[in-house]
Write a protein that holds these residues in place. Sequence first.
Motif, PDB file in Angstrom:
ATOM      1  N   ILE A 300       0.823  -1.212   0.000  1.00  0.00           N
ATOM      2  CA  ILE A 300       0.000   0.000   0.000  1.00  0.00           C
ATOM      3  C   ILE A 300       0.862   1.269   0.000  1.00  0.00           C
ATOM      4  N   THR A 301       2.003   1.239   0.671  1.00  0.00           N
ATOM      5  CA  THR A 301       2.835   2.445   0.728  1.00  0.00           C
ATOM      6  C   THR A 301       3.229   2.887  -0.679  1.00  0.00           C
ATOM      7  N   SER A 375       9.146   7.581   8.166  1.00  0.00           N
ATOM      8  CA  SER A 375       9.244   6.191   8.600  1.00  0.00           C
ATOM      9  C   SER A 375       7.850   5.573   8.535  1.00  0.00           C
ATOM     10  N   GLU A 378       6.169  -0.070  10.767  1.00  0.00           N
ATOM     11  CA  GLU A 378       6.323  -0.728  12.068  1.00  0.00           C
ATOM     12  C   GLU A 378       6.807   0.322  13.047  1.00  0.00           C
ATOM     13  N   PRO A 379       6.720   0.021  14.324  1.00  0.00           N
ATOM     14  CA  PRO A 379       7.233   0.983  15.298  1.00  0.00           C
ATOM     15  C   PRO A 379       8.722   1.210  15.062  1.00  0.00           C
ATOM     16  N   ASP A 401       6.916  10.029  11.666  1.00  0.00           N
ATOM     17  CA  ASP A 401       6.652   8.617  11.962  1.00  0.00           C
ATOM     18  C   ASP A 401       5.180   8.394  11.636  1.00  0.00           C
ATOM     19  N   THR A 402       4.937   7.776  10.486  1.00  0.00           N
ATOM     20  CA  THR A 402       3.572   7.713   9.950  1.00  0.00           C
ATOM     21  C   THR A 402       2.926   6.376  10.258  1.00  0.00           C
ATOM     22  N   TRP A 403       1.910   6.389  11.081  1.00  0.00           N
ATOM     23  CA  TRP A 403       1.181   5.145  11.354  1.00  0.00           C
ATOM     24  C   TRP A 403      -0.050   5.063  10.441  1.00  0.00           C
ATOM     25  N   TRP A 404      -0.170   3.943   9.763  1.00  0.00           N
ATOM     26  CA  TRP A 404      -1.369   3.679   8.957  1.00  0.00           C
ATOM     27  C   TRP A 404      -1.362   2.227   8.524  1.00  0.00           C
ATOM     28  N   THR A 406      -2.870  -0.841   5.294  1.00  0.00           N
ATOM     29  CA  THR A 406      -3.434  -1.092   3.962  1.00  0.00           C
ATOM     30  C   THR A 406      -4.899  -0.642   3.941  1.00  0.00           C
ATOM     31  N   THR A 489      -8.426  -1.325  14.586  1.00  0.00           N
ATOM     32  CA  THR A 489      -7.192  -1.356  13.786  1.00  0.00           C
ATOM     33  C   THR A 489      -6.395  -2.644  13.950  1.00  0.00           C
ATOM     34  N   ASP A 491      -4.257  -2.829  16.334  1.00  0.00           N
ATOM     35  CA  ASP A 491      -3.031  -2.366  16.994  1.00  0.00           C
ATOM     36  C   ASP A 491      -3.295  -1.954  18.433  1.00  0.00           C
ATOM     37  N   ILE A 503       2.226   3.763  18.892  1.00  0.00           N
ATOM     38  CA  ILE A 503       1.715   2.440  18.516  1.00  0.00           C
ATOM     39  C   ILE A 503       2.613   1.391  19.161  1.00  0.00           C
ATOM     40  N   ARG A 506       0.866  -5.064  17.075  1.00  0.00           N
ATOM     41  CA  ARG A 506      -0.399  -5.749  16.828  1.00  0.00           C
ATOM     42  C   ARG A 506      -0.877  -6.469  18.090  1.00  0.00           C
ATOM     43  N   ASN A 512       4.658  -8.610  11.901  1.00  0.00           N
ATOM     44  CA  ASN A 512       5.181  -7.546  11.056  1.00  0.00           C
ATOM     45  C   ASN A 512       6.668  -7.814  10.875  1.00  0.00           C
ATOM     46  N   GLY A 515       8.544  -5.005   8.121  1.00  0.00           N
ATOM     47  CA  GLY A 515       7.497  -4.116   7.619  1.00  0.00           C
ATOM     48  C   GLY A 515       6.474  -4.831   6.739  1.00  0.00           C
TER      49      GLY A 515
HETATM   50  O1  PRX Z   1       0.896  -2.624  13.184  1.00  0.00           O
HETATM   51  C1  PRX Z   1       0.854  -1.470  12.394  1.00  0.00           C
HETATM   52  C2  PRX Z   1       2.115  -1.382  11.574  1.00  0.00           C
HETATM   53  O2  PRX Z   1       1.811  -1.958  10.329  1.00  0.00           O
HETATM   54  C3  PRX Z   1       0.451  -2.386  10.287  1.00  0.00           C
HETATM   55  C4  PRX Z   1      -0.128  -2.165   8.922  1.00  0.00           C
HETATM   56  O3  PRX Z   1       0.544  -2.933   8.000  1.00  0.00           O
HETATM   57  P1  PRX Z   1       0.267  -2.769   6.448  1.00  0.00           P
HETATM   58  O4  PRX Z   1      -1.192  -2.832   6.203  1.00  0.00           O
HETATM   59  O5  PRX Z   1       1.126  -3.749   5.746  1.00  0.00           O
HETATM   60  O6  PRX Z   1       0.712  -1.305   6.106  1.00  0.00           O
HETATM   61  C5  PRX Z   1       2.035  -0.923   6.303  1.00  0.00           C
HETATM   62  C6  PRX Z   1       2.260   0.427   5.672  1.00  0.00           C
HETATM   63  C7  PRX Z   1       1.269   1.459   5.963  1.00  0.00           C
HETATM   64  C8  PRX Z   1      -0.223  -1.559  11.338  1.00  0.00           C
HETATM   65  O7  PRX Z   1      -1.417  -2.171  11.791  1.00  0.00           O
HETATM   66  N1  PRX Z   1       2.552   0.008  11.364  1.00  0.00           N
HETATM   67  C9  PRX Z   1       2.485   0.727  10.238  1.00  0.00           C
HETATM   68  N2  PRX Z   1       3.053   1.936  10.407  1.00  0.00           N
HETATM   69  C10 PRX Z   1       3.480   2.004  11.676  1.00  0.00           C
HETATM   70  C11 PRX Z   1       3.153   0.771  12.291  1.00  0.00           C
HETATM   71  N3  PRX Z   1       3.440   0.540  13.586  1.00  0.00           N
HETATM   72  C12 PRX Z   1       4.033   1.522  14.288  1.00  0.00           C
HETATM   73  N4  PRX Z   1       4.391   2.710  13.771  1.00  0.00           N
HETATM   74  C13 PRX Z   1       4.135   3.000  12.477  1.00  0.00           C
HETATM   75  N5  PRX Z   1       4.521   4.170  11.973  1.00  0.00           N
END
Ligand code: PRX
Length: 638
Positions: A300-301, A375, A378-379, A401-404, A406, A489, A491, A503, A506, A512, A515
């Motif tokens: 997705i990234t 970034s 993952e954490p 530090d971008t959390w998101w 798919t 989520t 998480d 974050i 999981r 993970n 990544g």
């Molecule tokens: O656990 C979180 C972790 O990656 C999961 C999502 O994985 P995926 O759908 O493959 O997408 C990855 C790219 C967006 C999340 O549920 N995650 C993603 N970004 C972070 C993270 N954990 C901590 N910090 C982040 N910045």
Amino acid sequence: MNYPYQLKTLEDYQKAYQQSVQDPEAFWASVAENFTWQKKWDKVLDWNFTEPKVEWFKGAQLNITENCLDRHLATRGHEPAIIWESNDPEEHHRVLSYNELHFKVQQFANVLLNNGVQKGDRVCIYMGMIPELSIATLACARIGAIHSVIFGGFSAQAIADRLDDAGAEFIVTCDGAFRGAKDIPLKSVIDDALVGNKTIKRVIVCTRTRTPVSMLKGRDVWWEDEIKQVETMGNPAVAPVAMDAEDILFILYTSGSTGKPKGVVHTTAGYMVWTNYTFVNVFQYQPGQVHFCTADIGWITGHSYIIYGPLSAGATTLMFEGVPTWPDAGRFWEIVEKYKVDILYTAPTAIRSLMSFGLGPIKGKDLSSLKVLGSVGEPINEEAWHWYNEQIGHKRCPIVDTWWQTETGGVMISNLAGITPAKPSYATLPLPGIQPCLVDENGQEIEGNGVNGNLCIKFPWPGIIRSTYNDHERCKQTYFSTYENLYFTGDGCLRDEEGLYRITGRVDDVLNVSGHRIGTAEVENAINMHAGVIESAVVGFPHDIKGQGIFAYVIIEDTHGDEKRSKQDILQTVARIIGPIAKPDQILFVPGLPKTRSGKIMRRILRKIAEGDTSNLGDTSTLLDPSLVDVIIGLNND
Ligand code: PRX
């Protein structure tokens, strides 16, 4: 191109956030005004999380490629849209201007049309990181075909399952792909995936590695021959097909806690607005800057921050075919210097891996063009954060530090570069439109600061998952049923005293690894397919480079005295069924698995043993055979 919705100060952010919560429809309508619509929407948002149903910009018609390409031509036609760097540092790079990309996307859209692809058809794309991958993706969107990009590291079996689930009729692939020292025979993998397949009508093969391939008469055609045919037709223009706002743009398969990957569905208008808005704000993109996202478009990234976010913003996006450590660990820094990269967006696993090579590979590289570091995936541990900040950013570049996920389509919680505060290992604050909350196991919201809980989102945002392909019930069960009226989520998360989010990882059976998201059940299914394996249980354990490693406990009938070989055979099986990314780092043969009387494997114990921390295993009295735990610990220590 200017971005009237770009937030420039902390006050801007606070104001926008407030507006987005108080009047989401007005807020998103004012952002959406800045795009090209063939027909404007009737209603900004209609939703409920029970079905779930989320409809953004209902009644509108648009084409995302018109927004990513056509609308930039007058002002940025000659500016670079895609810069491509080969796996091989000696090979000449390629630059596609917006004019050229616009032309090539239409040319390939003609190829798709000539081969019978129609609006709504599913096209699977299995290619290496070459510009043709972006071209094929955009060409699908141009004619309204649904793309489903599959990462080049997945095996034939994994592809076959995805083709089947999506009911795909067309494939675009390459003869092979270069990745570091490796040459991956993509077409041959596709051939294996297609044994017994009855739905695929056409496979279009682009030349990259010149690996010998077998072309099946009537099914397989060469990309280059098809392009020639379009040239003889005089390269007719292909108008951007009118898509309804909620028409599917793409399916992307991802792992969950069950054995079967699910096809995450994203639709057209909301995804476009969301990826653009987050790109422009999180990275604080300025026109003319070079954005280098190191992800693969198979994830997705890559979809959101190599293709759709940057191109819809008229940005210059850099695509890199290779890997960070080949031919040496200076590859990223060389690329930064060569193209004067402004924004570098990568994963903690890559940072940790590069850290392990020391400072030698950075020495002498001019990184002064860098303005923002990102970034994702993952954490990010503090050590890696500081190294990134000091050695790469020279303490001048904000790190976002971008959390998101798919399922979220774009960044959900992150600092905005240089605008909102950063804090090492914290994703920090929600983007406008995102209403996070923490809940306990009973679904009770945990209010206040300095608290921990499961991370949920209360209100829809434009990029939210709409469905899981062909199985809406699964979408409901996975994301909208755990807690009533909330998107869950998966998480765990901490909100600190200042209200910043961190974050913690999981809380379900999803790993993970570097990544990459991998379901433990998927790996177990693959291991169990190996002859002689009776049962297995897979857990994650902390891994210095990968973040998490895969630990497999396996009950096997007989190793015939050769444990090493049996382990290799199991690894081979996993690589065949899923792909090399899912190979366990450790396999331990065990006589049994710790199960409760009701037959449930106690993974908590297996996790502890895998972590090497057996000091406090908690309550084991509900186990059917508590003595097994000591046996497993003993075997692991051997
Ligand atoms: O656990 C979180 C972790 O990656 C999961 C999502 O994985 P995926 O759908 O493959 O997408 C990855 C790219 C967006 C999340 O549920 N995650 C993603 N970004 C972070 C993270 N954990 C901590 N910090 C982040 N910045």
